[in-house]
Design a protein around this motif. Structure first.
Motif, short mmCIF file in Angstrom:
data_model
loop_
_atom_site.label_atom_id
_atom_site.label_comp_id
_atom_site.label_asym_id
_atom_site.label_seq_id
_atom_site.Cartn_x
_atom_site.Cartn_y
_atom_site.Cartn_z
N ASN A 31 40.13 79.53 51.23
CA ASN A 31 40.13 80.58 50.58
C ASN A 31 38.66 81.63 49.51
O ASN A 31 37.94 82.50 49.24
CB ASN A 31 40.60 81.02 49.23
N LEU A 72 46.18 85.05 48.22
CA LEU A 72 44.92 83.94 47.98
C LEU A 72 46.67 83.19 47.07
O LEU A 72 46.59 81.93 47.46
CB LEU A 72 44.27 84.46 46.76
N PRO A 87 39.00 84.60 43.70
CA PRO A 87 39.00 83.13 44.03
C PRO A 87 39.27 82.63 42.70
O PRO A 87 39.94 81.81 42.00
CB PRO A 87 38.98 82.10 44.90
#
Ligand SMILES: *Cc1c(COP(=O)(O)O)cnc(C)c1O
Length: 402
Positions: A10, A194, A263
Motif C-alpha cells: 500500500n 487500504l 497509508p
C-alpha cells in the motif's frame, strides 16, 4: 480514468501511483493544468476532435493530467478496480453513482445506518426521479433477502455504519444482492481501499469521500467512485459527463499530495484510536465503546475477518448521561475541535443521538439502555495519543462536576 494495477504494498503504491512521466514531465508531481480550453493546431484537427476516451485533452470538463493522475492513483490503490471517477464531493460521488445505476421505477435498498446525507437524498432527490428506497437492518442477514423485489436494482452498503459503527457481513450481503440481480455499492470512506478492499469483498462500486483520508488536511472536498467492471465504469462516466461533473485541478493536486501519506496517517490514527478506545472502555463515564478495531467491541470479529486496516474514527456512548452532560463533555474538550468531517490531521468530536435517522432499526438497539443512548463521535488526528487521553480525562471531570 482507466488504468493498470500498480506494484508493491500500500505505502509503495501510494507513493508511485499515477505518476506517469507523460503527465509529470521531469518533476515529481504532475503540474496543475489550470485550463478550460485546449487549443487545436488547425480547424481540421478541431473538426476531427479527439476520441471520447480517458487521457485525451479535449476541453476542461474532461480533465487534464492533474485529474487523470489522481484518478489513476486511486484505481491503483483499489484492488480489483478497472477505473475511478472523480466528483466534487463525497455526496456528489454517492448521488452520481446512484443516479448512474438507477432509473425510474427501480428500488434501492439502503443500509439503515447510512451517512445521513445519503439518507436525505432518497426523498429529496431519488424519489423525484421515481426511484424508491427501502431501508434494511445492516445486522439482519436472514431478513436481508426478504427486502428484494423484481424492481430492486441496487444496494447501498456502508461499514462501519455512520456514527454507530456497526459492521455488516459484506461478502454475505453482496452475494445475496448478486443472486437477486442487484448491484452492490458501498460507501467505503471509513476504511478506504487500504482498510477494506471492497471490490474484492463482492461490491461492484466503491465510493469514497476523498475529503476525509485522501485529502487528509481538512482543506479540500472531493469524492470518488471506483468500478470493478469496465462496462459499468464507461456507463457511469457517460452519466457524469452528462451531469457536467468535473473537479478543479488545484483540488486534484491537493488530494494527490494527501494520498502520498495516507497509508502512514491511517496506520498512526488507527493505532491511536485503539489506544484511546481501550482507555475509554475502562472509564466509568462510558457505557459502550463503538470501535470495531477494539477486541471485544461490537463488530470486531467481522472487522478482523474482512478488513485489512482501520482509521481514527469511532464512537462512545456515555453512561447515564443527559443532553447537558453530553454537551458539557464535548464543550470541555480542548484538543478536539467540534465539527463535522474527519480524516484530517486534527482531532474532532461531535455529539450524536441518531434515533431520528433510523427507520428499519431503532436506537438505542437491544443491549443498550435508554439512559446510555447519547453518543460522542471522536475523530482521532495526528496528535500524541497521551495528550488526547489527558484531554478526555479533564473533559469527563467537567461533565460530572456540576
Ligand atoms: C463525509 C462523508 C461523506 C460525504 O463526503 P463529503 O466529501 O463531505 O461530501 C460520505 N460518506 C461518509 C461516510 C462520510 O463520512
Amino acid at each position: 480514468m482507466l488504468s493498470a494495477p500498480g506494484k508493491g504494498g500500500n505505502a509503495t503504491r501510494a507513493v508511485n501511483a499515477g505518476r506517469r512521466e507523460e503527465w509529470t514531465g521531469k518533476v515529481v508531481n504532475p503540474p496543475i493544468w489550470r485550463g478550460s480550453t485546449h487549443l487545436y493546431e488547425t480547424s481540421a484537427e478541431l473538426k476531427r476532435g479527439h476520441p471520447n476516451e480517458d487521457g485525451y485533452f479535449h476541453y476542461g470538463r474532461r480533465g487534464s493530467p492533474t485529474q487523470w493522475s489522481l484518478a489513476e492513483a486511486l484505481t491503483e490503490l483499489e484492488p480489483g478496480a478497472c477505473g475511478t471517477l472523480l466528483y466534487p464531493s463525497g455526496v456528489a460521488a454517492i448521488s452520481g453513482a446512484l443516479l448512474g445505476v438507477l432509473k425510474q421505477g427501480d428500488v434501492l435498498l439502503m443500509t439503515d445506518n447510512a451517512y445521513d446525507p445519503s439518507r436525505m437524498m432518497t426523498h429529496s432527490l431519488l424519489s423525484d426521479f421515481g426511484i424508491e428506497t427501502r431501508f434494511f437492518d445492516p445486522l439482519d442477514l436472514e431478513g436481508f433477502a426478504g427486502h428484494f423485489c423484481d424492481r430492486t436494482k441496487a444496494v447501498l452498503l456502508e461499514a462501519p455504519g455512520s456514527l454507530t459503527m456497526e459492521i455488516s457481513d459484506i461478502p454475505a450481503l453482496t452475494t445475496i444482492a448478486r443472486e437477486k440481480g442487484a448491484l452492490s455499492l458501498i460507501d467505503n470512506t471509513w476504511a478506504s481501499p487500504l482498510g477494506l478492499p471492497a471490490l474484492e469483498r463482492g461490491c461492484d462500486i466503491a465510493i469514497m469521500s476523498l475529503t476525509k483520508h485522501v485529502g487528509g488536511h481538512s482543506d479540500v472536498m472531493m469524492g470518488s467512485v471506483a468500478c470493478r467492471d469496465t462496462q459499468l465504469y464507461t456507463h457511469l462516466r457517460q452519466k457524469a459527463q452528462a451531469l457536467g461533473i468535473v473537479v478543479s485541478p488545484d483540488d486534484a493536486a491537493l488530494a494527490l499530495r494527501g494520498l502520498r501519506t495516507m497509508p502512514l496517517r491511517l496506520k498512526h490514527t488507527a493505532a491511536s484510536a485503539v489506544k484511546l478506545a481501550e482507555w475509554l472502555s475502562k472509564r466509568p463515564e462510558v457505557a459502550h465503546v463503538l470501535c470495531p478495531m477494539l477486541p471485544g467491541a461490537p463488530g470486531h470479529d467481522l472487522w478482523q475477518r474482512d478488513f485489512t486496516g482501520g482509521c481514527g474514527l469511532f464512537s462512545i456512548l456515555l453512561k447515564d448521561a443527559d443532553i447537558a452532560m453530553q454537551s458539557r463533555f464535548v464543550d470541555a474538550l480542548d484538543l478536539f475541535g467540534i465539527g463535522y468531517s474527519w480524516g484530517g490531521f486534527e482531532s474532532l468530536a461531535i455529539p450524536f443521538e441518531p434515533s431520528r435517522a433510523r427507520s428499519a432499526t431503532s436506537w438505542p438497539p437491544s443491549g443498550v439502555r435508554r439512559e446510555d443512548r447519547l453518543g460522542v463521535r471522536l475523530a482521532i488526528g495526528l496528535e500524541d495519543a497521551d495528550d488526547l487521553i489527558l484531554d478526555l480525562e479533564q473533559a469527563f471531570r467537567h461533565m460530572t462536576n456540576t
